[in-house]
Design a protein around this motif. Structure first.
Motif, PDB file in Angstrom:
ATOM      1  N   LEU A 277       0.966  -1.678  -0.576  1.00 51.90           N
ATOM      2  CA  LEU A 277      -0.652  -0.286   0.122  1.00 51.90           C
ATOM      3  C   LEU A 277       1.005   1.240   0.326  1.00 51.90           C
ATOM      4  CD1 LEU A 277      -2.636  -1.062   2.645  1.00 51.90           C
ATOM      5  CD2 LEU A 277      -3.228  -0.798   0.040  1.00 51.90           C
ATOM      6  N   ASN A 278       2.129   1.211   0.575  1.00 52.49           N
ATOM      7  CA  ASN A 278       2.775   2.247   0.753  1.00 52.49           C
ATOM      8  C   ASN A 278       4.531   2.030  -0.250  1.00 52.49           C
ATOM      9  OD1 ASN A 278       1.536   4.339   2.910  1.00 52.49           O
ATOM     10  ND2 ASN A 278       1.669   1.770   3.721  1.00 52.49           N
ATOM     11  N   LYS A 279       4.556   2.610  -1.297  1.00 53.29           N
ATOM     12  CA  LYS A 279       5.643   2.742  -2.096  1.00 53.29           C
ATOM     13  C   LYS A 279       6.757   3.123  -1.531  1.00 53.29           C
ATOM     14  CE  LYS A 279       7.166   3.354  -6.629  1.00 53.29           C
ATOM     15  NZ  LYS A 279       6.789   4.994  -7.798  1.00 53.29           N
ATOM     16  N   ALA A 280       7.644   1.911  -1.537  1.00 49.31           N
ATOM     17  CA  ALA A 280       9.152   2.814  -1.091  1.00 49.31           C
ATOM     18  C   ALA A 280       9.875   3.828  -1.802  1.00 49.31           C
ATOM     19  CB  ALA A 280      10.323   0.974  -0.895  1.00 49.31           C
ATOM     20  N   PHE A 281      10.720   4.514  -0.652  1.00 49.29           N
ATOM     21  CA  PHE A 281      11.447   5.378  -1.779  1.00 49.29           C
ATOM     22  C   PHE A 281      13.109   5.213  -1.638  1.00 49.29           C
ATOM     23  CE2 PHE A 281       9.481   7.017   2.008  1.00 49.29           C
ATOM     24  CZ  PHE A 281      10.421   7.586   2.187  1.00 49.29           C
ATOM     25  N   LYS A 282      13.776   5.678  -2.226  1.00 54.46           N
ATOM     26  CA  LYS A 282      15.149   6.315  -2.067  1.00 54.46           C
ATOM     27  C   LYS A 282      15.849   6.879  -0.981  1.00 54.46           C
ATOM     28  CE  LYS A 282      17.353   4.769  -6.613  1.00 54.46           C
ATOM     29  NZ  LYS A 282      18.389   5.539  -7.734  1.00 54.46           N
ATOM     30  N   ILE A 283      16.698   6.774  -0.096  1.00 50.71           N
ATOM     31  CA  ILE A 283      17.117   7.657   0.804  1.00 50.71           C
ATOM     32  C   ILE A 283      18.925   7.490   0.649  1.00 50.71           C
ATOM     33  CG2 ILE A 283      17.475   7.304   4.010  1.00 50.71           C
ATOM     34  CD1 ILE A 283      14.100   7.251   3.487  1.00 50.71           C
ATOM     35  N   ARG A 284      18.591   8.319   0.915  1.00 53.58           N
ATOM     36  CA  ARG A 284      20.198   8.833   0.973  1.00 53.58           C
ATOM     37  C   ARG A 284      20.992   8.959   2.077  1.00 53.58           C
ATOM     38  NH1 ARG A 284      20.692  14.045  -0.609  1.00 53.58           N
ATOM     39  NH2 ARG A 284      22.503  13.962  -1.350  1.00 53.58           N
ATOM     40  N   LEU A 285      21.217   8.132   2.453  1.00 52.38           N
ATOM     41  CA  LEU A 285      21.411   7.614   4.086  1.00 52.38           C
ATOM     42  C   LEU A 285      23.143   8.283   4.373  1.00 52.38           C
ATOM     43  CD1 LEU A 285      21.891   3.540   3.938  1.00 52.38           C
ATOM     44  CD2 LEU A 285      20.303   5.259   5.121  1.00 52.38           C
ATOM     45  N   GLY A 286      22.783   9.581   4.991  1.00 51.58           N
ATOM     46  CA  GLY A 286      23.737  10.422   5.705  1.00 51.58           C
ATOM     47  C   GLY A 286      24.025  11.289   4.060  1.00 51.58           C
ATOM     48  N   ARG A 287      22.693  11.784   3.945  1.00 57.97           N
ATOM     49  CA  ARG A 287      22.525  12.692   2.294  1.00 57.97           C
ATOM     50  C   ARG A 287      23.414  11.899   1.148  1.00 57.97           C
ATOM     51  NH1 ARG A 287      23.287  19.326   4.349  1.00 57.97           N
ATOM     52  NH2 ARG A 287      22.303  19.068   6.579  1.00 57.97           N
ATOM     53  N   GLY A 288      24.021  10.859   1.499  1.00 58.31           N
ATOM     54  CA  GLY A 288      24.800   9.857   0.182  1.00 58.31           C
ATOM     55  C   GLY A 288      25.792   9.160   0.580  1.00 58.31           C
TER      56      GLY A 288
ATOM     57  N   ILE B 297      16.460  11.213  14.524  1.00 56.53           N
ATOM     58  CA  ILE B 297      17.032  12.273  13.141  1.00 56.53           C
ATOM     59  C   ILE B 297      15.377  13.862  12.786  1.00 56.53           C
ATOM     60  CG2 ILE B 297      15.516  11.265  11.411  1.00 56.53           C
ATOM     61  CD1 ILE B 297      17.711  11.392   8.969  1.00 56.53           C
ATOM     62  N   ARG B 298      16.758  14.260  12.793  1.00 57.66           N
ATOM     63  CA  ARG B 298      15.924  16.040  12.603  1.00 57.66           C
ATOM     64  C   ARG B 298      15.059  16.253  11.641  1.00 57.66           C
ATOM     65  NH1 ARG B 298      20.907  18.157  13.320  1.00 57.66           N
ATOM     66  NH2 ARG B 298      20.470  19.219  10.837  1.00 57.66           N
ATOM     67  N   MET B 299      13.744  16.802  11.471  1.00 56.56           N
ATOM     68  CA  MET B 299      12.925  16.648   9.945  1.00 56.56           C
ATOM     69  C   MET B 299      13.747  17.514   8.579  1.00 56.56           C
ATOM     70  SD  MET B 299      10.347  16.046   8.595  1.00 56.56           S
ATOM     71  CE  MET B 299       9.130  15.060  10.143  1.00 56.56           C
ATOM     72  N   ASP B 300      14.376  18.927   8.985  1.00 54.92           N
ATOM     73  CA  ASP B 300      14.885  19.440   7.782  1.00 54.92           C
ATOM     74  C   ASP B 300      16.361  18.145   7.151  1.00 54.92           C
ATOM     75  OD1 ASP B 300      16.302  19.625  10.495  1.00 54.92           O
ATOM     76  OD2 ASP B 300      17.940  21.465  10.197  1.00 54.92           O
ATOM     77  N   GLU B 301      16.990  17.812   8.237  1.00 60.20           N
ATOM     78  CA  GLU B 301      18.086  16.670   7.368  1.00 60.20           C
ATOM     79  C   GLU B 301      17.684  15.307   7.503  1.00 60.20           C
ATOM     80  OE1 GLU B 301      22.010  14.713   7.083  1.00 60.20           O
ATOM     81  OE2 GLU B 301      20.869  16.636   8.134  1.00 60.20           O
ATOM     82  N   TYR B 302      16.435  14.537   7.707  1.00 58.91           N
ATOM     83  CA  TYR B 302      15.740  14.007   6.526  1.00 58.91           C
ATOM     84  C   TYR B 302      15.166  14.202   6.199  1.00 58.91           C
ATOM     85  CZ  TYR B 302      11.312  10.880   5.831  1.00 58.91           C
ATOM     86  OH  TYR B 302      10.714   9.826   4.978  1.00 58.91           O
ATOM     87  N   ASN B 303      14.834  15.407   5.183  1.00 57.62           N
ATOM     88  CA  ASN B 303      14.418  16.049   3.900  1.00 57.62           C
ATOM     89  C   ASN B 303      15.738  15.736   2.855  1.00 57.62           C
ATOM     90  OD1 ASN B 303      11.385  16.396   4.809  1.00 57.62           O
ATOM     91  ND2 ASN B 303      11.894  18.667   5.380  1.00 57.62           N
ATOM     92  N   GLN B 304      16.333  16.463   3.494  1.00 59.17           N
ATOM     93  CA  GLN B 304      17.717  16.424   3.076  1.00 59.17           C
ATOM     94  C   GLN B 304      17.934  14.631   2.086  1.00 59.17           C
ATOM     95  OE1 GLN B 304      19.902  18.351   1.694  1.00 59.17           O
ATOM     96  NE2 GLN B 304      18.660  19.867   2.604  1.00 59.17           N
ATOM     97  N   TRP B 305      17.910  13.595   2.934  1.00 56.94           N
ATOM     98  CA  TRP B 305      17.490  12.381   2.340  1.00 56.94           C
ATOM     99  C   TRP B 305      17.181  12.485   1.902  1.00 56.94           C
ATOM    100  CZ3 TRP B 305      19.999   8.926   7.343  1.00 56.94           C
ATOM    101  CH2 TRP B 305      21.123   9.772   7.681  1.00 56.94           C
ATOM    102  N   ILE B 306      15.927  12.317   1.238  1.00 55.77           N
ATOM    103  CA  ILE B 306      14.933  11.749   0.814  1.00 55.77           C
ATOM    104  C   ILE B 306      14.492  12.765  -1.030  1.00 55.77           C
ATOM    105  CG2 ILE B 306      13.765  10.296   1.945  1.00 55.77           C
ATOM    106  CD1 ILE B 306      11.736  12.861   2.515  1.00 55.77           C
ATOM    107  N   ALA B 307      15.588  14.408  -0.253  1.00 50.18           N
ATOM    108  CA  ALA B 307      15.267  15.429  -1.584  1.00 50.18           C
ATOM    109  C   ALA B 307      15.240  14.779  -2.931  1.00 50.18           C
ATOM    110  CB  ALA B 307      16.523  16.649  -1.200  1.00 50.18           C
ATOM    111  N   LYS B 308      16.323  14.092  -3.213  1.00 46.64           N
ATOM    112  CA  LYS B 308      16.047  13.232  -4.972  1.00 46.64           C
ATOM    113  C   LYS B 308      15.223  13.193  -5.236  1.00 46.64           C
ATOM    114  CE  LYS B 308      20.748  14.451  -5.635  1.00 46.64           C
ATOM    115  NZ  LYS B 308      21.982  13.956  -5.837  1.00 46.64           N
ATOM    116  N   ASN B 309      14.267  12.287  -4.334  1.00 42.51           N
ATOM    117  CA  ASN B 309      13.150  11.581  -4.509  1.00 42.51           C
ATOM    118  C   ASN B 309      11.811  12.017  -5.344  1.00 42.51           C
ATOM    119  OD1 ASN B 309      13.109   8.295  -3.485  1.00 42.51           O
ATOM    120  ND2 ASN B 309      13.435  10.213  -1.855  1.00 42.51           N
ATOM    121  N   PRO B 310      11.036  11.857  -6.795  1.00 45.34           N
ATOM    122  CA  PRO B 310      10.069  12.400  -7.727  1.00 45.34           C
ATOM    123  C   PRO B 310       8.742  12.590  -6.472  1.00 45.34           C
ATOM    124  CG  PRO B 310      10.278   9.973  -8.447  1.00 45.34           C
ATOM    125  CD  PRO B 310      11.777   9.969  -6.754  1.00 45.34           C
TER     126      PRO B 310
END
Length: 371
Positions: free
Chosen positions: A266-277, A357-370
């Motif tokens: 039901l929930n599509k998986a997405f890429k996580i850039r661990l430690g911003r990659g 993890i801070r929300m702003d940091e988390y957003n950086q980890w998923i930033a490149k997801n469509p």
């Protein structure tokens, strides 16, 4: 009061009479009932006091074997749980009135050693398997006549106590001239199997088949191993089966895995850039409201991530008490998830770790997801 009222057959009835009071003090080991039991035992000169570590399963089974031994020989005794969280006070235990005191699955606390155990002729017999217990017994070994220290880091306390009381009972012939035994043949194989699994957990080996399922099944028994609040503890422990506990645990894990698979669909998986990659990429998902499935979801994501050519790590993120928590799981023996967790103030093992993890940091980890 007759001394035999404190024997195996009469002790449960004694505690049952205080049922109403137990309900009000269910979590307190210094309840009026417990303290009154000690006072009456001293008044009636009950010679044997047994204290067992609570809420330890090794402690509970050790108490069972002490109960069976004294019951078989009709020896008066009193068994009580000893909690390091809510312990008896020094003034609660006047050991001068007892001839023998068993400490099952723990050694003498320092404050008790200094003020009680050294000011009485009462024989103290301890059983423990923890490495920390070795350093605590140094001073007691000087008085080997009164202190019988049994610490074996290669053998769980419950097994050591089982062997101890079994041997003592075998040496005592019955009135019919036959050797007595602690357990019936029917109970022996079943209980010894349970002790094997408990030892595997106590010694942190985790080697036996389905040991995690057994451990989960055993958790449901934790509320029943207080002989004060549960006068039927001994009968219940005698009925425990490792096969039943494993079946229960496996059924539970199987249900959770099915639920996790449904949620993942039901929930599509997405890429996580661990430690911003910096630590590579893996697959992840949000599991708000379903954090109890984080372990199963993480392992499923780990497999999908490896199949997609990413790091074999699954990242499950959810809100926990106003904090964003990320759990990392891996099904790969080589991958170490804890290196990421430790870099962000968390911890765990190579295959299972977590951190806030801070929300702003988390957003950086998923930033490149469509989007």
């Amino acid at each position: 009061m007759n001394l035999r009222r404190f024997s195996g057959r009469f002790l449960p009835a004694f505690f049952t009479s205080y049922k109403i009071r137990f309900e009000a003090t269910r979590r307190s080991f210094r309840s009026d009932a417990a303290l009154e039991a000690i006072a009456r035992a001293l008044e009636e000169k009950v010679p044997n006091l047994v204290l067992y570590n609570y809420p330890s399963f090794s402690g509970a089974f050790s108490a069972l074997f002490a109960h069976l031994y004294h019951s078989r020989l009709r020896l008066p005794y009193l068994i009580l749980p000893f909690s390091s969280v809510v312990p008896f006070r020094v003034e609660d235990l006047c050991l001068e009135g007892f001839k023998r005191c068993y400490l099952l699955d723990f050694v003498v606390p320092k404050d008790f050693d200094a003020t009680i155990f050294r000011k009485t002729d009462c024989e103290i017999i301890c059983f423990d398997h923890r490495k920390s217990a070795v350093s605590k017994t140094g001073s007691m070994k000087k008085d080997e006549k009164r202190f019988k220290i049994n610490v074996d880091v290669e053998k769980s306390s419950s097994k050591a106590v089982y062997t101890y009381f079994s041997s003592k009972l075998t040496d005592q012939p019955s009135s019919e001239g036959e050797s007595l035994s602690l357990l019936t043949v029917e109970d022996q194989n079943r209980i010894e199997s349970v002790l094997d699994y408990i030892e595997d957990i106590d010694l942190r080996r985790w080697r036996l088949p389905d040991i995690k399922a057994f451990s989960f099944g055993l958790k449901d028994w934790r509320s029943r191993i207080n002989c004060i609040t549960n006068p039927y503890m001994y009968e219940q422990l005698l009925r425990i089966s490792s096969a039943d506990l494993i079946a229960y645990g496996n059924s539970y894990f199987s249900t959770r895995l099915i639920d996790a698979k449904k949620l993942l669909k039901l929930n599509k998986a997405f890429k996580i850039r661990l430690g911003r990659g910096f630590y590579g990429e893996c697959l992840g998902m949000r599991a708000d409201g379903n954090h109890q499935l984080s372990d199963e979801l993480g392992k499923l994501l780990s497999l999908q991530s490896a199949a997609a050519g990413l790091r074999p790590i699954g990242a499950v993120t959810f809100m926990q008490r106003n904090n964003l928590k990320m759990c990392l799981r891996s099904t790969d023996d080589i991958t170490d998830t804890s290196e990421v967790a430790k870099a962000y103030g968390g911890g765990g093992t190579s295959s299972s770790s977590s951190f806030i993890i801070r929300m702003d940091e988390y957003n950086q980890w998923i930033a490149k997801n469509p989007t």
